[in-house]
Design a protein around this motif. Structure first.
Motif, PDB file in Angstrom:
ATOM      1  N   ASN A 117       0.739  -1.013  -0.085  1.00 35.32           N
ATOM      2  CA  ASN A 117       0.111  -0.136  -0.038  1.00 35.32           C
ATOM      3  C   ASN A 117       0.882   1.209  -0.027  1.00 35.32           C
ATOM      4  OD1 ASN A 117      -1.738   2.195   0.471  1.00 35.32           O
ATOM      5  ND2 ASN A 117      -2.725   1.222   2.423  1.00 35.32           N
ATOM      6  N   ASP A 119       0.356   4.189  -0.366  1.00 31.05           N
ATOM      7  CA  ASP A 119      -0.163   5.425   0.212  1.00 31.05           C
ATOM      8  C   ASP A 119      -1.241   5.190   1.313  1.00 31.05           C
ATOM      9  OD1 ASP A 119      -0.563   8.259   0.504  1.00 31.05           O
ATOM     10  OD2 ASP A 119      -1.837   8.477  -1.350  1.00 31.05           O
ATOM     11  N   PRO A 120      -0.671   4.779   2.483  1.00 32.39           N
ATOM     12  CA  PRO A 120      -1.642   4.293   3.591  1.00 32.39           C
ATOM     13  C   PRO A 120      -2.016   5.616   4.386  1.00 32.39           C
ATOM     14  CG  PRO A 120       0.980   3.963   4.072  1.00 32.39           C
ATOM     15  CD  PRO A 120       0.701   4.305   2.589  1.00 32.39           C
ATOM     16  N   SER A 121      -3.166   5.318   4.933  1.00 29.02           N
ATOM     17  CA  SER A 121      -3.607   6.228   6.066  1.00 29.02           C
ATOM     18  C   SER A 121      -2.940   5.929   7.157  1.00 29.02           C
ATOM     19  CB  SER A 121      -5.017   6.152   6.221  1.00 29.02           C
ATOM     20  OG  SER A 121      -5.500   5.057   6.952  1.00 29.02           O
ATOM     21  N   ASP A 122      -3.075   6.778   8.066  1.00 29.81           N
ATOM     22  CA  ASP A 122      -2.394   6.663   9.570  1.00 29.81           C
ATOM     23  C   ASP A 122      -3.056   5.464  10.203  1.00 29.81           C
ATOM     24  OD1 ASP A 122      -1.141   9.150   9.065  1.00 29.81           O
ATOM     25  OD2 ASP A 122      -2.062  10.140  10.873  1.00 29.81           O
ATOM     26  N   GLY A 123      -4.316   5.293   9.932  1.00 29.74           N
ATOM     27  CA  GLY A 123      -4.947   3.902  10.442  1.00 29.74           C
ATOM     28  C   GLY A 123      -4.214   2.811   9.791  1.00 29.74           C
ATOM     29  N   GLU A 124      -4.146   2.811   8.563  1.00 34.64           N
ATOM     30  CA  GLU A 124      -3.554   1.746   7.886  1.00 34.64           C
ATOM     31  C   GLU A 124      -2.171   1.463   8.030  1.00 34.64           C
ATOM     32  OE1 GLU A 124      -6.064   1.998   3.632  1.00 34.64           O
ATOM     33  OE2 GLU A 124      -4.646   3.199   3.919  1.00 34.64           O
ATOM     34  N   ARG A 144       4.375   8.844  11.538  1.00 38.05           N
ATOM     35  CA  ARG A 144       4.802   9.985  10.673  1.00 38.05           C
ATOM     36  C   ARG A 144       6.052   9.624   9.796  1.00 38.05           C
ATOM     37  NH1 ARG A 144       6.447  13.967  14.709  1.00 38.05           N
ATOM     38  NH2 ARG A 144       4.241  13.505  15.574  1.00 38.05           N
ATOM     39  N   ARG A 147       4.592   7.551   6.697  1.00 35.79           N
ATOM     40  CA  ARG A 147       4.076   8.584   5.776  1.00 35.79           C
ATOM     41  C   ARG A 147       5.003   9.330   5.205  1.00 35.79           C
ATOM     42  NH1 ARG A 147       1.847  12.506   8.476  1.00 35.79           N
ATOM     43  NH2 ARG A 147       0.992  11.374  10.387  1.00 35.79           N
ATOM     44  N   THR A 151       5.751   9.302   1.072  1.00 32.24           N
ATOM     45  CA  THR A 151       5.651  10.355   0.016  1.00 32.24           C
ATOM     46  C   THR A 151       7.004  10.196  -0.755  1.00 32.24           C
ATOM     47  OG1 THR A 151       4.380  11.574   1.535  1.00 32.24           O
ATOM     48  CG2 THR A 151       5.538  12.814  -0.018  1.00 32.24           C
TER      49      THR A 151
END
Length: 164
Positions: A117, A119-124, A144, A147, A151
């Motif tokens: 994945n 481009d995962p979300s914080d939850g992912e 952080r 994430r 990027t």
């Protein structure tokens, strides 16, 4: 005794191993890859995570004989030409470590997470790393860092596609 041939961090090794020898002990004791810590020996903490053919595994749950003919990347094998891997750099820049014991496994599990994945979300991110425990940080800086690395890695991938 079974003989294995395995590539670890770009170098091929051939060794006779006892059938019950765990991969984490093979890496540390035979190959000197001490960046892979022994944590719980029960697959609960994830400190011993390595990449096996690009996928994260807890090396305390894999027998050395099971990696015959396969490729392993440890924390020592990341990066190119002395440069840190984007995930290593992000963990450093985002202060995503304190004692550092979980960091090798956390970094390698994060790389595998982004493979699946990008481009995962914080939850992912939190869900994807739930098998790796950190007793120091509270995870905010780890999330952080993942994430941030995501990027950078997406940008690198886009750059490779443009130049192809």
């Amino acid at each position: 005794m079974p003989r294995i041939k395995v590539e670890v961090d770009g170098t091929t090794y051939e060794d006779d191993v006892e059938p019950r020898l765990l991969l984490v002990h093979y890496l540390r004791e035979r190959l000197g890859k001490v960046g892979t810590p022994i944590g719980c020996d029960t697959t609960n903490c994830g400190a011993c995570t390595v990449l096996l053919d690009g996928m994260s595994v807890k090396s305390c749950s894999v027998l050395a004989v099971q990696v015959d003919g396969r490729q392993i990347t440890t924390i020592e094998g990341l990066g190119l030409d002395g440069e840190r891997h984007p995930m290593q750099r992000a963990f450093h820049e985002e202060h995503a470590l304190q004692c550092g014991y979980c960091t090798p496994g956390m970094i390698l599990a994060s790389i595998d997470l982004l493979r699946e994945n990008p481009d995962p979300s914080d939850g992912e991110i939190r869900e994807g790393l739930e098998g790796n425990l950190c007793r120091c940080t509270g995870y905010q800086n780890i999330v952080r860092a993942v994430r941030s690395a995501a990027t950078e890695m997406r940008g690198q991938a886009a750059g490779r596609e443009v130049s192809s």
